[in-house]
Design a protein around this motif. Structure first.
Motif, PDB file in Angstrom:
ATOM      1  N   ILE A  83       0.831  -1.209   0.000  1.00 31.56           N
ATOM      2  CA  ILE A  83       0.000   0.000   0.000  1.00 31.56           C
ATOM      3  C   ILE A  83       0.863   1.255   0.000  1.00 31.56           C
ATOM      4  N   VAL A  84       1.879   1.276   0.856  1.00 35.78           N
ATOM      5  CA  VAL A  84       2.747   2.456   0.953  1.00 35.78           C
ATOM      6  C   VAL A  84       3.532   2.647  -0.344  1.00 35.78           C
ATOM      7  N   TYR A  85       4.002   1.545  -0.929  1.00 39.80           N
ATOM      8  CA  TYR A  85       4.758   1.626  -2.180  1.00 39.80           C
ATOM      9  C   TYR A  85       3.901   2.222  -3.305  1.00 39.80           C
ATOM     10  N   ASN A  86       2.622   1.887  -3.305  1.00 44.55           N
ATOM     11  CA  ASN A  86       1.714   2.362  -4.360  1.00 44.55           C
ATOM     12  C   ASN A  86       0.874   3.563  -3.931  1.00 44.55           C
ATOM     13  N   LEU A  87       1.234   4.169  -2.803  1.00 46.90           N
ATOM     14  CA  LEU A  87       0.404   5.239  -2.237  1.00 46.90           C
ATOM     15  C   LEU A  87       0.191   6.399  -3.206  1.00 46.90           C
ATOM     16  N   ASP A  88       1.256   6.833  -3.874  1.00 47.06           N
ATOM     17  CA  ASP A  88       1.123   7.973  -4.799  1.00 47.06           C
ATOM     18  C   ASP A  88       0.112   7.671  -5.906  1.00 47.06           C
ATOM     19  N   ASP A  89       0.201   6.475  -6.478  1.00 49.54           N
ATOM     20  CA  ASP A  89      -0.718   6.101  -7.561  1.00 49.54           C
ATOM     21  C   ASP A  89      -2.152   5.988  -7.049  1.00 49.54           C
ATOM     22  N   ILE A  90      -2.337   5.375  -5.872  1.00 46.46           N
ATOM     23  CA  ILE A  90      -3.676   5.233  -5.292  1.00 46.46           C
ATOM     24  C   ILE A  90      -4.261   6.609  -4.993  1.00 46.46           C
ATOM     25  N   TYR A  91      -3.426   7.490  -4.467  1.00 48.41           N
ATOM     26  CA  TYR A  91      -3.856   8.840  -4.092  1.00 48.41           C
ATOM     27  C   TYR A  91      -4.351   9.614  -5.314  1.00 48.41           C
ATOM     28  N   LYS A  92      -3.576   9.537  -6.407  1.00 48.44           N
ATOM     29  CA  LYS A  92      -3.951  10.278  -7.618  1.00 48.44           C
ATOM     30  C   LYS A  92      -5.165   9.665  -8.295  1.00 48.44           C
ATOM     31  N   TYR A  96      -7.768  11.805  -3.904  1.00 51.71           N
ATOM     32  CA  TYR A  96      -7.904  12.047  -2.462  1.00 51.71           C
ATOM     33  C   TYR A  96      -7.550  13.485  -2.074  1.00 51.71           C
ATOM     34  N   LYS A  97      -6.868  14.178  -2.982  1.00 53.60           N
ATOM     35  CA  LYS A  97      -6.578  15.581  -2.710  1.00 53.60           C
ATOM     36  C   LYS A  97      -7.883  16.369  -2.567  1.00 53.60           C
ATOM     37  N   LYS A  98      -8.874  16.008  -3.372  1.00 55.36           N
ATOM     38  CA  LYS A  98     -10.181  16.665  -3.298  1.00 55.36           C
ATOM     39  C   LYS A  98     -10.858  16.377  -1.961  1.00 55.36           C
ATOM     40  N   LYS A  99     -10.595  15.188  -1.401  1.00 54.65           N
ATOM     41  CA  LYS A  99     -11.168  14.829  -0.102  1.00 54.65           C
ATOM     42  C   LYS A  99     -10.328  15.356   1.065  1.00 54.65           C
ATOM     43  N   ARG A 100      -9.212  16.008   0.723  1.00 53.71           N
ATOM     44  CA  ARG A 100      -8.300  16.578   1.713  1.00 53.71           C
ATOM     45  C   ARG A 100      -7.656  15.518   2.600  1.00 53.71           C
ATOM     46  N   TYR A 101      -7.389  14.365   1.997  1.00 55.00           N
ATOM     47  CA  TYR A 101      -6.609  13.346   2.688  1.00 55.00           C
ATOM     48  C   TYR A 101      -5.137  13.733   2.579  1.00 55.00           C
ATOM     49  N   HIS A 102      -4.384  13.495   3.642  1.00 57.39           N
ATOM     50  CA  HIS A 102      -2.959  13.809   3.634  1.00 57.39           C
ATOM     51  C   HIS A 102      -2.144  12.534   3.488  1.00 57.39           C
ATOM     52  N   LYS A 103      -1.231  12.535   2.508  1.00 55.60           N
ATOM     53  CA  LYS A 103      -0.422  11.341   2.257  1.00 55.60           C
ATOM     54  C   LYS A 103       0.351  10.919   3.504  1.00 55.60           C
ATOM     55  N   GLY A 104       0.915  11.902   4.198  1.00 55.61           N
ATOM     56  CA  GLY A 104       1.707  11.583   5.387  1.00 55.61           C
ATOM     57  C   GLY A 104       0.886  10.878   6.451  1.00 55.61           C
ATOM     58  N   THR A 105      -0.335  11.329   6.632  1.00 58.10           N
ATOM     59  CA  THR A 105      -1.223  10.711   7.622  1.00 58.10           C
ATOM     60  C   THR A 105      -1.578   9.289   7.210  1.00 58.10           C
ATOM     61  N   LEU A 106      -1.884   9.102   5.929  1.00 56.86           N
ATOM     62  CA  LEU A 106      -2.211   7.769   5.421  1.00 56.86           C
ATOM     63  C   LEU A 106      -1.026   6.825   5.575  1.00 56.86           C
ATOM     64  N   ARG A 107       0.146   7.318   5.212  1.00 58.05           N
ATOM     65  CA  ARG A 107       1.353   6.485   5.279  1.00 58.05           C
ATOM     66  C   ARG A 107       1.655   6.089   6.726  1.00 58.05           C
ATOM     67  N   GLU A 108       1.600   7.044   7.615  1.00 57.14           N
ATOM     68  CA  GLU A 108       1.888   6.771   9.026  1.00 57.14           C
ATOM     69  C   GLU A 108       0.871   5.816   9.628  1.00 57.14           C
ATOM     70  N   ASN A 109      -0.388   6.000   9.279  1.00 64.07           N
ATOM     71  CA  ASN A 109      -1.449   5.165   9.844  1.00 64.07           C
ATOM     72  C   ASN A 109      -1.329   3.717   9.375  1.00 64.07           C
ATOM     73  N   ILE A 110      -1.051   3.531   8.101  1.00 59.52           N
ATOM     74  CA  ILE A 110      -0.976   2.161   7.563  1.00 59.52           C
ATOM     75  C   ILE A 110       0.258   1.439   8.071  1.00 59.52           C
ATOM     76  N   LEU A 111       1.345   2.166   8.339  1.00 57.38           N
ATOM     77  CA  LEU A 111       2.591   1.528   8.763  1.00 57.38           C
ATOM     78  C   LEU A 111       2.684   1.306  10.270  1.00 57.38           C
ATOM     79  N   SER A 112       2.166   2.247  11.040  1.00 56.52           N
ATOM     80  CA  SER A 112       2.468   2.233  12.475  1.00 56.52           C
ATOM     81  C   SER A 112       1.288   1.996  13.402  1.00 56.52           C
ATOM     82  N   SER A 113       0.082   2.144  12.926  1.00 53.60           N
ATOM     83  CA  SER A 113      -1.067   2.105  13.828  1.00 53.60           C
ATOM     84  C   SER A 113      -1.756   0.741  13.828  1.00 53.60           C
ATOM     85  N   LYS A 114      -2.333   0.392  14.966  1.00 52.54           N
ATOM     86  CA  LYS A 114      -3.110  -0.835  15.097  1.00 52.54           C
ATOM     87  C   LYS A 114      -4.573  -0.602  14.718  1.00 52.54           C
TER      88      LYS A 114
END
Length: 240
Positions: A83-92, A96-114
């Protein structure tokens, strides 16, 4: 006494029970009318930590259920990295920019959060190109984890607080059609109004053909890789 007993039985039939890790349970009676063949369906208990990812992999990976604990953990790690490797492609792709999702938040959540944030759940569901139906066991309300997809495949999870549990089928096909929403409307209420129209999937613009060195360069993120490579060649910069 008889009236109280009947009332108790009636209330009991409306409860939605979940099961423990690695245990299975029949679909709760209150939810059976939603499905065409509820006897083929069952709940699958998953660990409390990373319950959403465990649930989605149980649905999407045909052999995930048969793996041992160590293999399942490896599948989780591989999935996070993918997911993280393909994050840029999934985002575009999903705008998700229109939904105001932040890539950094998505990346951190998928990698570090339970526990997955709503926007991460949206992203993961979109990655699998499935429409996620979430039924809350406490409020008896339902919602969609991502945007409605007309004619697409629908998957169903139960949720209690931040814990998720998948509804699976004994035949290995864990998908449903969009009629499931019509059946849900007959017995439960939505958390918010669900718009049953699909907007066209946003597509990324075609790479700009670059024939000469631009007079003024844009930010790196505004270029495709192929465009940057072309500019590098024009500037005699090695890309190897």
């Amino acid at each position: 006494s008889k009236n109280m007993e009947e009332k108790t039985l009636s209330m009991e039939s409306k409860k939605i029970y979940l099961c423990r890790d690695n245990q299975v349970r029949d679909v709760p009676p209150i939810l059976c009318p939603i499905f065409k063949n509820p006897k083929k369906l069952y709940l699958m208990g998953v660990p409390g930590k990373n319950s959403f990812i465990y649930s989605i992999l149980n649905i999407m990976e045909t052999d995930f259920l048969l793996k041992g604990p160590i293999q399942k953990e490896k599948s989780l790690d591989d999935f996070r990295n993918t997911i993280v490797y393909n994050l840029d492609d999934i985002y575009k792709k999903n705008n998700y920019k229109k939904k105001r999702y932040h890539k950094g938040t998505l990346r951190e959540n998928i990698l570090s959060s339970k526990v997955m944030l709503p926007q991460t759940i949206n992203m993961i569901s979109d990655y699998f190109e499935a429409c996620l139906v979430i039924i809350d066991t406490e409020t008896h309300l339902y919602s969609l984890g991502n945007d409605f997809r007309s004619g697409g495949k629908f998957i169903v999870m139960l949720r209690k607080n931040s814990y998720y549990q998948p509804i699976l089928s004994t035949d290995g096909n864990h998908y449903f059609d969009e009629d499931i929403l019509n059946e849900l409307e007959k017995i439960l209420k939505p958390e918010v109004e669900i718009v049953k129209t699909s907007s066209p999937t946003p597509t990324s613009p075609e790479p700009q053909e670059i024939k000469e060195i631009p007079k003024e360069l844009k930010k790196e993120k505004d270029y495709k890789i192929s465009e940057l490579q072309k500019i590098a060649c024009l500037l005699n910069i090695s890309i190897i």
